[in-house]
Scaffold this motif. Sequence first.
Motif, PDB file in Angstrom:
ATOM      1  N   ILE A   1      42.926  49.556 -30.677  1.00  0.00           N
ATOM      2  CA  ILE A   1      42.104  48.965 -29.416  1.00  0.00           C
ATOM      3  C   ILE A   1      42.825  47.939 -28.817  1.00  0.00           C
ATOM      4  CG2 ILE A   1      40.133  47.874 -28.774  1.00  0.00           C
ATOM      5  CD1 ILE A   1      38.749  48.816 -31.703  1.00  0.00           C
TER       6      ILE A   1
ATOM      7  N   LEU B   1      35.374  43.406 -33.280  1.00  0.00           N
ATOM      8  CA  LEU B   1      36.010  44.494 -32.440  1.00  0.00           C
ATOM      9  C   LEU B   1      35.175  45.687 -31.963  1.00  0.00           C
ATOM     10  CD1 LEU B   1      39.245  45.167 -34.809  1.00  0.00           C
ATOM     11  CD2 LEU B   1      39.148  43.874 -32.600  1.00  0.00           C
TER      12      LEU B   1
ATOM     13  N   GLU C   1      42.119  44.418 -22.852  1.00  0.00           N
ATOM     14  CA  GLU C   1      41.131  45.522 -22.443  1.00  0.00           C
ATOM     15  C   GLU C   1      40.053  46.025 -23.152  1.00  0.00           C
ATOM     16  OE1 GLU C   1      41.201  45.195 -18.997  1.00  0.00           O
ATOM     17  OE2 GLU C   1      43.148  44.222 -18.529  1.00  0.00           O
ATOM     18  N   HIS C   2      40.335  45.866 -24.610  1.00  0.00           N
ATOM     19  CA  HIS C   2      39.120  46.446 -25.253  1.00  0.00           C
ATOM     20  C   HIS C   2      39.142  47.975 -25.036  1.00  0.00           C
ATOM     21  CE1 HIS C   2      37.676  42.084 -25.326  1.00  0.00           C
ATOM     22  NE2 HIS C   2      38.718  42.200 -25.676  1.00  0.00           N
TER      23      HIS C   2
ATOM     24  N   ASP D   1      33.684  44.220 -29.050  1.00  0.00           N
ATOM     25  CA  ASP D   1      34.643  44.249 -27.902  1.00  0.00           C
ATOM     26  C   ASP D   1      34.307  45.818 -26.976  1.00  0.00           C
ATOM     27  OD1 ASP D   1      35.454  41.547 -28.366  1.00  0.00           O
ATOM     28  OD2 ASP D   1      37.116  42.511 -29.608  1.00  0.00           O
ATOM     29  N   LEU D   2      34.313  46.631 -28.143  1.00  0.00           N
ATOM     30  CA  LEU D   2      34.284  48.115 -27.660  1.00  0.00           C
ATOM     31  C   LEU D   2      32.722  48.421 -26.771  1.00  0.00           C
ATOM     32  CD1 LEU D   2      35.766  50.041 -30.655  1.00  0.00           C
ATOM     33  CD2 LEU D   2      36.571  49.924 -28.482  1.00  0.00           C
TER      34      LEU D   2
ATOM     35  N   ARG E   1      40.766  39.196 -35.881  1.00  0.00           N
ATOM     36  CA  ARG E   1      39.451  39.501 -35.418  1.00  0.00           C
ATOM     37  C   ARG E   1      38.804  40.165 -36.620  1.00  0.00           C
ATOM     38  NH1 ARG E   1      37.988  37.985 -30.623  1.00  0.00           N
ATOM     39  NH2 ARG E   1      36.213  39.460 -30.226  1.00  0.00           N
TER      40      ARG E   1
ATOM     41  N   SER F   1      33.012  46.424 -23.419  1.00  0.00           N
ATOM     42  CA  SER F   1      34.008  46.566 -22.435  1.00  0.00           C
ATOM     43  C   SER F   1      33.634  47.142 -21.381  1.00  0.00           C
ATOM     44  CB  SER F   1      35.155  47.334 -23.017  1.00  0.00           C
ATOM     45  OG  SER F   1      34.662  48.629 -23.534  1.00  0.00           O
TER      46      SER F   1
END
Length: 365
Positions: A206, A48, A210-211, A51-52, A43, A55
């Motif tokens: 991370i 990323l 579930e991020h 993702d954060l 990734r 989430s």
Amino acid sequence: MSVLKSRPVLRWLVPLTAAVTVVGGGAAIGTFAAQAEPSLPPRTAAQLLVDLQTSRLDGLSGTVVQRADLGLPPLVGLVGGNELTTLLTGTHTLRVWHSGPDKQRVALLDTLGEQDIVRNGRDVWTWNSRTNTASHRVLPAEAGRESAPELPVTPKEAADRALAAIDPSTEVSVGRAATVAGRNAYELVLAPRDAASLVSQVRIAIDAREHVPLRFEVFADGSDSPAFEMAFTQISYARPDADQFTFNPPPGVTVTEEKAGARPAEDRAKPADGKKPDVRTVGEGWATVVVARVDGAGPAREKRDAAAADAPDLGAMLGSLPAVKGDWGSGRLFSTKMVNVLLTDDGRVIAGAVTPERLYEVARG
């Protein structure tokens, strides 16, 4: 739960100059020992970050171990603090529970007792087992998540504040995969581009599924070991039971009810006369410097000496600081691996996670 909030990175770095109260105890840092790298699909850093940002977390509970090795002197008792300022030195263990934006509980554990902060809706309780005292306050009806404690107590809170500082002065990359608290994790690496910063890297592990940030590390320039780190050693994403957020004062506890009209935390640093303190920031991003001027009239050196006379230990500490001078003036320099503070003889306090040379530039300007 967006992570890209407008909070400068120094919101959590600059307080390191003041919070120097030491509390012993806590789990061994060996719990952070590295494990074999998991095999994860590749990734990018951009993925990323998405993702954060996207989430969603309904609840979690777990154990967090935190260690701070900031190079601060053991100035026990010189600076007052609250339940969370002790987290800025030594090694500590915390139990955390989260159930939505208005239900949180943090328990700081040490060898001598436990300190808790519990929020349940508008009710906020603090409890200290060693003194068997508690306080209770009711938040205003409009209070939101920003009423949570100012200092980060989980990797996610620390990551929120670091990620908010991402701008062109930050290089973002992907590090090595890791296993944290039994969970496979990606690693996001933030590195300042400004050579004046004392921070070399910030690394955030991370959760791959579930991020959620599971580990947060800050490395000082030229150091291979983190100056500050916190990581889950155990985590569950099940929503905690509602009883976890109901505080029942133990027998014999002394409870203080804070008045609804009490000044909010952000106003407590203001003088009683209501005047705003003379504080400003210079620069942006990782090289931000905070400048404050000593209040009141009279020569700054005389006021500093008078304060030192009232607190001999503080006076000895100030007297032991290296004397520095230049075309900007003269003063004393308080230096650690992560923070430098310049106390000028003309009454300024100039601080930041930057080199002394950057402080001198600000003092000159």
